[in-house]
Scaffold this motif. Structure first.
Motif, mmCIF file in Angstrom:
data_model
loop_
_atom_site.group_PDB
_atom_site.id
_atom_site.type_symbol
_atom_site.label_atom_id
_atom_site.label_comp_id
_atom_site.label_asym_id
_atom_site.label_seq_id
_atom_site.Cartn_x
_atom_site.Cartn_y
_atom_site.Cartn_z
ATOM 1 N N ALA A 319 56.660 -4.331 -6.770
ATOM 2 C CA ALA A 319 55.267 -4.761 -6.841
ATOM 3 C C ALA A 319 54.606 -4.532 -5.495
ATOM 4 C CB ALA A 319 55.169 -6.235 -7.231
ATOM 5 N N SER A 320 53.429 -3.898 -5.507
ATOM 6 C CA SER A 320 52.691 -3.626 -4.275
ATOM 7 C C SER A 320 51.228 -3.975 -4.475
ATOM 8 C CB SER A 320 52.808 -2.148 -3.880
ATOM 9 O OG SER A 320 54.150 -1.756 -3.733
ATOM 10 N N LEU A 321 50.575 -4.345 -3.389
ATOM 11 C CA LEU A 321 49.127 -4.522 -3.377
ATOM 12 C C LEU A 321 48.516 -3.211 -2.886
ATOM 13 C CD1 LEU A 321 46.557 -6.338 -3.525
ATOM 14 C CD2 LEU A 321 46.998 -6.943 -1.130
ATOM 15 N N VAL A 322 47.671 -2.602 -3.704
ATOM 16 C CA VAL A 322 47.095 -1.304 -3.353
ATOM 17 C C VAL A 322 45.583 -1.337 -3.541
ATOM 18 C CG1 VAL A 322 49.209 -0.078 -4.002
ATOM 19 C CG2 VAL A 322 47.385 -0.359 -5.683
ATOM 20 N N GLY A 323 44.924 -0.418 -2.863
ATOM 21 C CA GLY A 323 43.482 -0.242 -3.050
ATOM 22 C C GLY A 323 42.620 -1.341 -2.472
ATOM 23 N N HIS A 324 43.191 -2.233 -1.699
ATOM 24 C CA HIS A 324 42.390 -3.315 -1.142
ATOM 25 C C HIS A 324 41.605 -2.818 0.065
ATOM 26 C CE1 HIS A 324 46.412 -3.310 0.646
ATOM 27 N NE2 HIS A 324 45.869 -3.779 1.765
ATOM 28 N N ARG A 325 40.442 -3.415 0.252
ATOM 29 C CA ARG A 325 39.568 -3.080 1.366
ATOM 30 C C ARG A 325 39.314 -4.347 2.164
ATOM 31 N NH1 ARG A 325 35.222 -1.723 -1.227
ATOM 32 N NH2 ARG A 325 34.095 -3.650 -0.749
ATOM 33 N N LEU A 326 39.758 -4.368 3.402
ATOM 34 C CA LEU A 326 39.614 -5.553 4.237
ATOM 35 C C LEU A 326 38.273 -5.542 4.954
ATOM 36 C CD1 LEU A 326 43.204 -5.607 5.788
ATOM 37 C CD2 LEU A 326 42.383 -6.768 3.734
ATOM 38 N N SER A 327 37.831 -6.716 5.314
ATOM 39 C CA SER A 327 36.571 -6.846 6.043
ATOM 40 C C SER A 327 36.634 -6.076 7.350
ATOM 41 C CB SER A 327 36.287 -8.327 6.326
ATOM 42 O OG SER A 327 35.248 -8.464 7.271
ATOM 43 N N GLU A 370 44.751 5.472 0.988
ATOM 44 C CA GLU A 370 44.553 4.243 0.239
ATOM 45 C C GLU A 370 45.500 3.175 0.748
ATOM 46 O OE1 GLU A 370 43.855 3.236 -4.371
ATOM 47 O OE2 GLU A 370 45.898 3.901 -3.941
ATOM 48 N N ALA A 371 45.001 1.963 0.861
ATOM 49 C CA ALA A 371 45.836 0.855 1.315
ATOM 50 C C ALA A 371 46.962 0.607 0.313
ATOM 51 C CB ALA A 371 44.989 -0.402 1.469
ATOM 52 N N SER A 372 48.157 0.357 0.842
ATOM 53 C CA SER A 372 49.307 0.064 -0.010
ATOM 54 C C SER A 372 50.284 -0.785 0.785
ATOM 55 C CB SER A 372 49.990 1.361 -0.473
ATOM 56 O OG SER A 372 51.126 1.077 -1.266
ATOM 57 N N ILE A 478 47.428 -3.242 -12.258
ATOM 58 C CA ILE A 478 46.737 -4.412 -12.806
ATOM 59 C C ILE A 478 45.671 -4.834 -11.801
ATOM 60 C CG2 ILE A 478 46.940 -6.807 -13.517
ATOM 61 C CD1 ILE A 478 49.952 -4.507 -13.674
ATOM 62 N N PRO A 479 44.395 -4.680 -12.132
ATOM 63 C CA PRO A 479 43.339 -5.069 -11.199
ATOM 64 C C PRO A 479 43.412 -6.558 -10.874
ATOM 65 C CG PRO A 479 42.456 -3.747 -13.008
ATOM 66 C CD PRO A 479 43.863 -4.110 -13.387
ATOM 67 N N LEU A 480 43.076 -6.905 -9.634
ATOM 68 C CA LEU A 480 42.965 -8.314 -9.284
ATOM 69 C C LEU A 480 41.796 -8.919 -10.055
ATOM 70 C CD1 LEU A 480 44.945 -7.532 -7.009
ATOM 71 C CD2 LEU A 480 43.660 -9.058 -5.499
ATOM 72 N N PRO A 481 41.834 -10.228 -10.336
ATOM 73 C CA PRO A 481 40.697 -10.856 -11.013
ATOM 74 C C PRO A 481 39.386 -10.570 -10.290
ATOM 75 C CG PRO A 481 42.549 -12.370 -10.911
ATOM 76 C CD PRO A 481 42.927 -11.183 -10.081
ATOM 77 N N ALA A 482 38.305 -10.551 -11.045
ATOM 78 C CA ALA A 482 36.994 -10.179 -10.499
ATOM 79 C C ALA A 482 36.583 -11.040 -9.310
ATOM 80 C CB ALA A 482 35.939 -10.254 -11.601
ATOM 81 N N LEU A 487 36.317 -10.286 -1.635
ATOM 82 C CA LEU A 487 37.233 -10.428 -0.507
ATOM 83 C C LEU A 487 37.910 -9.110 -0.149
ATOM 84 C CD1 LEU A 487 39.067 -13.738 -1.507
ATOM 85 C CD2 LEU A 487 37.374 -13.475 0.312
ATOM 86 N N VAL A 488 38.441 -8.427 -1.163
ATOM 87 C CA VAL A 488 39.252 -7.230 -0.907
ATOM 88 C C VAL A 488 38.765 -6.007 -1.668
ATOM 89 C CG1 VAL A 488 41.352 -8.443 -0.243
ATOM 90 C CG2 VAL A 488 40.879 -8.065 -2.659
ATOM 91 N N GLY A 489 37.558 -6.073 -2.223
ATOM 92 C CA GLY A 489 36.981 -4.921 -2.881
ATOM 93 C C GLY A 489 37.326 -4.820 -4.352
ATOM 94 N N PRO A 490 36.536 -4.063 -5.113
ATOM 95 C CA PRO A 490 36.735 -3.977 -6.567
ATOM 96 C C PRO A 490 37.934 -3.129 -6.979
ATOM 97 C CG PRO A 490 34.948 -2.533 -5.878
ATOM 98 C CD PRO A 490 35.355 -3.315 -4.664
ATOM 99 N N ASP A 491 38.492 -2.350 -6.053
ATOM 100 C CA ASP A 491 39.601 -1.471 -6.414
ATOM 101 C C ASP A 491 40.966 -2.078 -6.116
ATOM 102 O OD1 ASP A 491 37.820 0.530 -7.217
ATOM 103 O OD2 ASP A 491 37.658 1.307 -5.164
#
Length: 502
Positions: A319-327, A370-372, A478-482, A487-491
């Motif tokens: 399991a990985s967190l991907v596609g997040h965009r930090l402030s 892409e963030a991963s 699996i997209p994070l809840p809306a 916080l981390v972007g829609p992707d």
């Protein structure tokens, strides 16, 4: 290794210290692998409750059908039988020749000799059982003996590491042992004097027993040498076949009246610092257990369940967190906390929290990438399901936390300690990789989208679409809840990769 038979298990214990500790260690017929426990911290107000963990040795005998063969001693049994079952457990009794309790003249303990003797035991087991390889299970210094075998003894003899199928370590100081106190003075004293042989945890000795003779520099390790990495490439043990269990509880390690944990520091298991307890690129899990003792990781349910599923599971899920965009705020520091629990178990398999000095640090990705960030890897066993045919279920608890720092100092004006900006649990159901692709697959739902208790939740009838056309490998995002988008972007999404594990 493609052989699914039960391979011989060789247990390699940890450091006993000087003569007194060695004499005590050899009095145990199984070098501690038979020690169980009766405490587990799951009660109200963090009070210990009775939890009867029989020991990893007895559990493997009872649950995985292993045998323990002894005739006066295991070496005698091995010597007097031409054929031996592969599903057997063996203790590498490398300390015996250094004990004073047998009479005669004890030999000085040397780690390299223990590694050579380990190879002799492995070769005899392969010959007598017909097994292609063995499993090595090691605690603390025992993992360094195994690495000496893999990285020095075998290469020096021109042999490949194919005699070892999997290698599991509990609390091994893969990067040596260092201290928070003393500014390096304690390490220099230990390595110069070699008190009770503890210099084996310093860089010079580690370089000696982890480096093939042909590659050894007589002047010692080069500047910046790191003991943690294991070699890769032809003839080596693949890193995916190595598992490091990392302890994060120094408080309950009471050796030397607590002086050890005080010297090593809070970001440790009481003896080994967290960042030095794993091999980069290897499989690993974090458990809130100490190095040894009443709450030690070897005699724990958490340790055993990770061991059992790594050795005998049939599915690996990453399991990985991907596609997040930090402030873009330079004063913000982002961390993730995770806990992974498997259905049917009374303990979590993996947990990383800031309170345990082990959160996952989140950083912006390099430009154009892409963030991963890996969150957790777990091994599942379809044979351990309560009901045949049901999916294998586990839950990934995810918390995202932002901290505002100014000049490296935590800003407390708007700070809420241990309060997550986002928190939810992903409930994941996994089928069998070899099953019907129309039925099997990955199903996942966020707890915030599930009505009622998770235990009553039924997996969705339709699995997530497999995004990888390769056979025997499932990939789903699996997209994070809306609510997390701000916080981390829609992707931002969780990537799950399931593959067969043998």
């Amino acid at each position: 290794m493609d052989d699914n038979r039960r391979l011989p298990i060789v247990y390699v214990r940890g450091f006993a210290g000087g003569t007194r500790g060695i004499d005590k260690a050899v009095d145990d017929p199984f070098y501690g692998f038979n020690e169980g426990s009766v405490h587990v911290r799951v009660g109200a107000n963090n009070q210990p409750l009775f939890h009867q963990f029989e020991s990893p040795l007895l559990r493997l005998l009872r649950e995985e059908g292993y045998e323990l063969l002894v005739k006066g001693d295991q070496a005698a049994y091995l010597a007097h039988h031409t054929e031996i079952p592969a599903n057997t457990i063996w203790i590498h009794r490398f300390y015996d020749r250094s004990a004073t309790t047998w009479g005669g003249s004890p030999q000085e303990y040397r780690l390299e000799n223990a590694a050579v003797d380990l190879l002799d035991l492995v070769d005899r087991l392969r010959e007598k059982t017909g097994a292609p390889a063995v499993y090595l299970v090691a605690h603390s210094m025992g993992g360094l003996i195994c690495r000496c075998l893999l990285q020095k003894v075998l290469p020096d003899r021109g042999r490949a590491a194919d005699c070892v199928a999997k290698f599991f370590t509990y609390g091994t100081p893969h990067g040596g042992i260092t201290f928070d106190l003393g500014g390096g003075l304690l390490e220099r004293m230990r390595d110069r004097i070699g008190i009770q042989g503890a210099d084996i945890f310093g860089p010079r000795r580690m370089y000696e027993f982890l480096t093939p003779q042909a590659q050894t520099d007589p002047d010692g390790p080069p500047d910046g040498w790191d003991a943690r990495p294991m070699p890769t490439g032809p003839g080596t043990l693949p890193l995916e076949r190595v598992f490091c269990l990392v302890g994060t509880n120094p408080t309950d390690y009471d050796v030397a009246l607590g002086l050890s944990s005080a010297a090593v520091g809070p970001h440790s298991d009481g003896l080994v610092q967290i960042e030095r307890a794993y091999v980069p690129g290897a499989q690993r899990a974090y458990v809130h257990r100490s190095h040894s003792g009443r709450y030690g990781m070897v005699n724990s349910e958490e340790g055993y369940q990770n061991l059992r599923r790594f050795l005998f599971g049939d599915t690996r899920v990453e399991a990985s967190l991907v596609g997040h965009r930090l402030s873009g705020d330079d004063d913000l520091v982002w961390q993730a906390e995770t806990r992974l629990s498997v259905r049917g178990l009374s303990v979590p398999m993996h947990e990383r929290f800031a309170a345990h000095w082990s959160p996952i640090q989140l950083y912006p990705p390099p430009d154009g990438q892409e963030a991963s960030v890996p969150l957790a890897t777990t091994f599942l066993n379809s044979g351990l399901r309560a009901t045949e045919g049901e999916p294998m279920r586990f839950v990934l608890d995810l918390r995202l936390i932002s901290l505002r720092e100014t000049g490296g100092i935590l800003n407390l004006f708007d700070h809420l300690e241990q309060s997550a900006d986002f928190a939810d649990m992903l409930v994941i159901d996994v089928g069998t990789p070899e099953g019907d692709p129309e039925v099997e697959g990955i199903r996942a739902a966020w707890n915030s989208e599930i009505e009622g208790a998770i235990r009553d939740h039924s997996a969705a009838a339709t699995p997530r679409a497999d995004e990888d056309p390769a056979p025997g490998r499932w990939v789903a995002h699996i997209p994070l809840p809306a609510i997390a988008a701000s916080l981390v972007g829609p992707d931002a999404r969780i990537r799950l990769v399931a593959t067969p594990w043998t």
